[in-house]
Enzyme design. Structure first.
Site, mmCIF file in Angstrom:
data_model
loop_
_atom_site.group_PDB
_atom_site.id
_atom_site.type_symbol
_atom_site.label_atom_id
_atom_site.label_comp_id
_atom_site.label_asym_id
_atom_site.label_seq_id
_atom_site.Cartn_x
_atom_site.Cartn_y
_atom_site.Cartn_z
ATOM 1 N N CYS A 153 -22.488 -52.175 33.521
ATOM 2 C CA CYS A 153 -22.036 -53.422 34.167
ATOM 3 C C CYS A 153 -21.730 -53.231 35.645
ATOM 4 O O CYS A 153 -21.510 -54.201 36.371
ATOM 5 C CB CYS A 153 -20.809 -53.959 33.444
ATOM 6 S SG CYS A 153 -21.129 -54.222 31.696
ATOM 7 N N HIS B 194 -21.390 -63.122 31.032
ATOM 8 C CA HIS B 194 -21.524 -61.797 31.658
ATOM 9 C C HIS B 194 -22.847 -61.145 31.258
ATOM 10 O O HIS B 194 -22.900 -60.343 30.333
ATOM 11 C CB HIS B 194 -20.319 -60.941 31.222
ATOM 12 C CG HIS B 194 -20.408 -59.505 31.599
ATOM 13 N ND1 HIS B 194 -20.859 -59.060 32.826
ATOM 14 C CD2 HIS B 194 -20.088 -58.364 30.904
ATOM 15 C CE1 HIS B 194 -20.821 -57.741 32.860
ATOM 16 N NE2 HIS B 194 -20.366 -57.302 31.710
ATOM 17 N N CYS C 82 -15.352 -53.323 35.863
ATOM 18 C CA CYS C 82 -15.352 -52.200 34.921
ATOM 19 C C CYS C 82 -16.730 -52.100 34.277
ATOM 20 O O CYS C 82 -17.506 -53.049 34.318
ATOM 21 C CB CYS C 82 -14.298 -52.430 33.850
ATOM 22 S SG CYS C 82 -14.550 -53.975 32.964
HETATM 23 C C1 ACO Z 1 -17.843 -53.742 31.104
HETATM 24 C C2 ACO Z 1 -17.833 -54.952 30.295
HETATM 25 O O1 ACO Z 1 -18.045 -56.006 30.798
HETATM 26 S S1 ACO Z 1 -17.502 -54.783 28.678
HETATM 27 C C3 ACO Z 1 -17.915 -56.317 27.931
HETATM 28 C C4 ACO Z 1 -19.295 -56.298 27.433
HETATM 29 N N1 ACO Z 1 -19.527 -57.456 26.597
HETATM 30 C C5 ACO Z 1 -19.253 -57.446 25.291
HETATM 31 O O2 ACO Z 1 -18.845 -56.449 24.723
HETATM 32 C C6 ACO Z 1 -19.507 -58.730 24.570
HETATM 33 C C7 ACO Z 1 -18.304 -59.110 23.789
HETATM 34 N N2 ACO Z 1 -18.547 -60.352 23.049
HETATM 35 C C8 ACO Z 1 -19.109 -60.387 21.827
HETATM 36 O O3 ACO Z 1 -19.523 -59.369 21.288
HETATM 37 C C9 ACO Z 1 -19.203 -61.723 21.128
HETATM 38 O O4 ACO Z 1 -19.253 -62.760 22.081
HETATM 39 C C10 ACO Z 1 -17.983 -61.961 20.174
HETATM 40 C C11 ACO Z 1 -18.047 -60.914 19.041
HETATM 41 C C12 ACO Z 1 -16.673 -61.835 20.901
HETATM 42 C C13 ACO Z 1 -18.039 -63.366 19.603
HETATM 43 O O5 ACO Z 1 -19.263 -63.561 19.027
HETATM 44 P P1 ACO Z 1 -19.511 -64.857 18.121
HETATM 45 O O6 ACO Z 1 -18.590 -64.809 16.949
HETATM 46 O O7 ACO Z 1 -20.970 -64.957 17.906
HETATM 47 O O8 ACO Z 1 -19.010 -65.984 19.115
HETATM 48 P P2 ACO Z 1 -19.133 -67.542 18.979
HETATM 49 O O9 ACO Z 1 -19.714 -68.049 20.224
HETATM 50 O O10 ACO Z 1 -19.806 -67.939 17.699
HETATM 51 O O11 ACO Z 1 -17.629 -67.982 18.968
HETATM 52 C C14 ACO Z 1 -16.840 -67.890 17.795
HETATM 53 C C15 ACO Z 1 -16.039 -69.177 17.699
HETATM 54 O O12 ACO Z 1 -15.171 -69.259 18.819
HETATM 55 C C16 ACO Z 1 -15.334 -70.502 19.458
HETATM 56 N N3 ACO Z 1 -15.078 -70.318 20.899
HETATM 57 C C17 ACO Z 1 -15.607 -69.379 21.707
HETATM 58 N N4 ACO Z 1 -15.137 -69.538 22.947
HETATM 59 C C18 ACO Z 1 -14.282 -70.581 22.924
HETATM 60 C C19 ACO Z 1 -13.480 -71.233 23.905
HETATM 61 N N5 ACO Z 1 -13.472 -70.811 25.194
HETATM 62 N N6 ACO Z 1 -12.728 -72.285 23.512
HETATM 63 C C20 ACO Z 1 -12.733 -72.702 22.231
HETATM 64 N N7 ACO Z 1 -13.475 -72.130 21.259
HETATM 65 C C21 ACO Z 1 -14.238 -71.083 21.612
HETATM 66 C C22 ACO Z 1 -16.761 -70.884 19.160
HETATM 67 O O13 ACO Z 1 -16.972 -72.274 19.278
HETATM 68 C C23 ACO Z 1 -16.913 -70.416 17.754
HETATM 69 O O14 ACO Z 1 -16.333 -71.378 16.902
HETATM 70 P P3 ACO Z 1 -17.012 -71.748 15.479
HETATM 71 O O15 ACO Z 1 -16.949 -70.477 14.684
HETATM 72 O O16 ACO Z 1 -16.144 -72.835 14.969
HETATM 73 O O17 ACO Z 1 -18.406 -72.165 15.806
#
Ligand code: ACO
Length: 439
Positions: free
Chosen positions: A102, A395, A425
């Protein structure tokens, strides 16, 4: 004659300013949605061509273009060069890939700024791209060995003999994930431990996430992104953004990481970045280049710093390296943490930002880990990610640095004075930070 080349006899050790002229990105899209079918090359070319068109650089030779992707197909061994060849820039523009997870986007921009400062190049374009929707699926090592052996075979018999070694389980594909190879933990699981270590509450994380969405939506409303984003494949805005995001709504989401922490688990899909597709590009130049081409000068790229931490032994949190890089850069520049008008801290997870801020306020951490006599102290939170950040925008790993530099340079230019701090990070326990100053 317009020349982007170094003038004969120019002093290569000079330390002239490297100027951020402007940036461009495509809207960021939640993975497996709007950009399904678009490759890294497609998206990076769109971001680059949007930048080239905005600044009238068609057919021009740029000093260097650098970008990269965290998730890269093996065919894209020099993705950036292929992007340049498919873009409106002159094919005589050199191009190279960087891979720092990243940190990639900001590293490309920092290294190009150094080339400009030293007089090696007059102009550079940095950035990055990632698509989770087009992630490379690898074959197993055993299948790869069979395919390589079959390719080397000189007769049909030898080829069949190679394939005869295949077992059904060798056919299972291997998809990339967000797991750290040395610990087997995902970045979210790593951050869950850090979030707990720094006692970051669920409410504080949800507040940061809601603010990110609201700030991003407000920035769109006031047309802040009109000259920073080129619509792509029917999208004009980042489609992860929820303008109606509130702490109350976020508080209802179930934990997504740190489930082993039981009641203490506080990281959800709402206060973690989503998996995202997107691309960004930033144009840098010397003052002479900008003046010669009648281009704006938004901000100086003043300095940048890298750090890495030992997360494998558990000595430090995976995403805490920026906490170490910032004081080193501040000391070099003779600045304090409070000497900034804007703070752009990449929201990998809300817990990452809040852990970093808390570490800088903590006397023990600052003394024992950073070797400082006094803590770095608090920042004015009203200056943090004021136009939204990764929780709302999304991201696309390597594209985030370009998004942040372009956004901050424009903010500083609008303000007309001051400086901004960037902190990003990265996987692998690394971090990159930078300072921009208004012009
Ligand atoms: C150096 C770095 O940057 S490290 C970071 C690197 N990036 C990562 O590691 C990615 C991390 N993220 C992920 O792995 C995934 O996005 C997860 C596991 C967190 C979530 O994945 P999913 O479960 O597929 O997310 P999804 O989009 O379906 O959201 C789950 C629920 O939360 C809800 N939701 C998500 N964001 C919001 C929000 N801002 N407000 C309200 N509800 C929300 C969704 O609508 C969904 O609801 P539903 O189940 O009723 O449909």
């Amino acid at each position: 004659m317009r020349s982007h080349e170094i003038a004969m006899g120019q002093n290569l050790s000079q330390n002239r300013p490297a100027v951020v002229i402007g940036g461009n990105r495509i809207p960021f899209a939640r993975a497996n949605g709007a950009y399904v079918g678009a490759s890294n090359q497609d998206m990076m070319t769109a971001a680059l061509d949007g930048l080239v068109a905005r600044f009238g650089l068609q057919g021009q030779r740029i000093g260097a273009v650098a970008s990269g992707a965290v998730l890269k197909h093996s065919r894209d061994f020099n993705l950036t060069r292929e992007v340049v060849l498919g873009s409106a820039l002159s094919p005589q523009t050199p191009a190279y890939d960087v891979q720092m997870a990243c940190a990639t986007g900001l590293e490309t921009i920092g290294s190009l700024a150094d080339k400009i400062k030293s007089g090696q190049i007059e102009s550079g374009i940095g950035g990055g791209v990632d698509t989770v929707s087009d992630a490379p699926i690898a074959v197993s090592d055993d299948l790869r060995n069979v395919l390589l052996a079959a390719g080397r075979a000189r007769s049909l018999k030898d080829r069949l003999a190679a394939f005869a070694k295949l077992r059904p389980r060798d056919l299972a594909p291997s998809a990339p994930g967000t797991d750290e190879p040395r610990t087997g933990l995902s970045m979210g699981e790593h951050q869950a431990l850090t979030t707990q270590r720094w006692e970051i509450t669920r409410e504080a994380q949800d507040e940061l996430a809601a603010a990110s969405h609201q700030n991003l939506a407000a920035a769109y409303d006031r047309h802040f992104f009109d000259d920073l984003i080129t619509p792509y494949r029917g999208l004009a805005k980042d489609n992860n953004m929820r303008a109606d995001s509130t702490v109350a709504k976020l508080s209802k989401l179930k934990p997504a990481f740190g489930k082993s922490l039981g009641d203490q688990a506080s990281m959800t899909a709402g206060n973690s970045t989503p998996l995202t597709d997107g691309a960004s590009a930033v144009l840098l130049g010397s003052e002479e280049f900008a003046a010669e081409h009648d281009l704006p000068m938004l901000a100086n790229f003043v300095d940048y710093e890298l750090a890495a931490v030992d997360f494998v032994s558990g000595e430090e949190g995976l995403l805490m390296a920026p906490a170490y890089a910032v004081p080193r850069m501040l000391a070099r520049q003779g600045l304090t943490l409070q000497d900034f008008d804007f703070y752009e801290i990449h929201e990998a997870f809300a817990g990452t930002v809040l852990s970093t801020l808390k570490a800088w306020e903590d006397p023990e951490f600052c003394k024992d880990k950073l070797g400082l006599d006094a803590p770095l102290g608090s920042i004015d939170r009203s200056k943090l990610n004021v136009n939204g950040s990764s929780l709302a925008a999304g991201h696309p790993f390597a594209a985030t640095g370009g998004r942040i530099v372009a956004t901050l340079a424009k903010m500083l230019h609008e303000k007309g004075s001051g400086r901004g701090l960037i902190s990003v990070c990265a996987a692998g326990g690394q971090g990159i930070v930078a300072i921009l100053e208004a012009r």
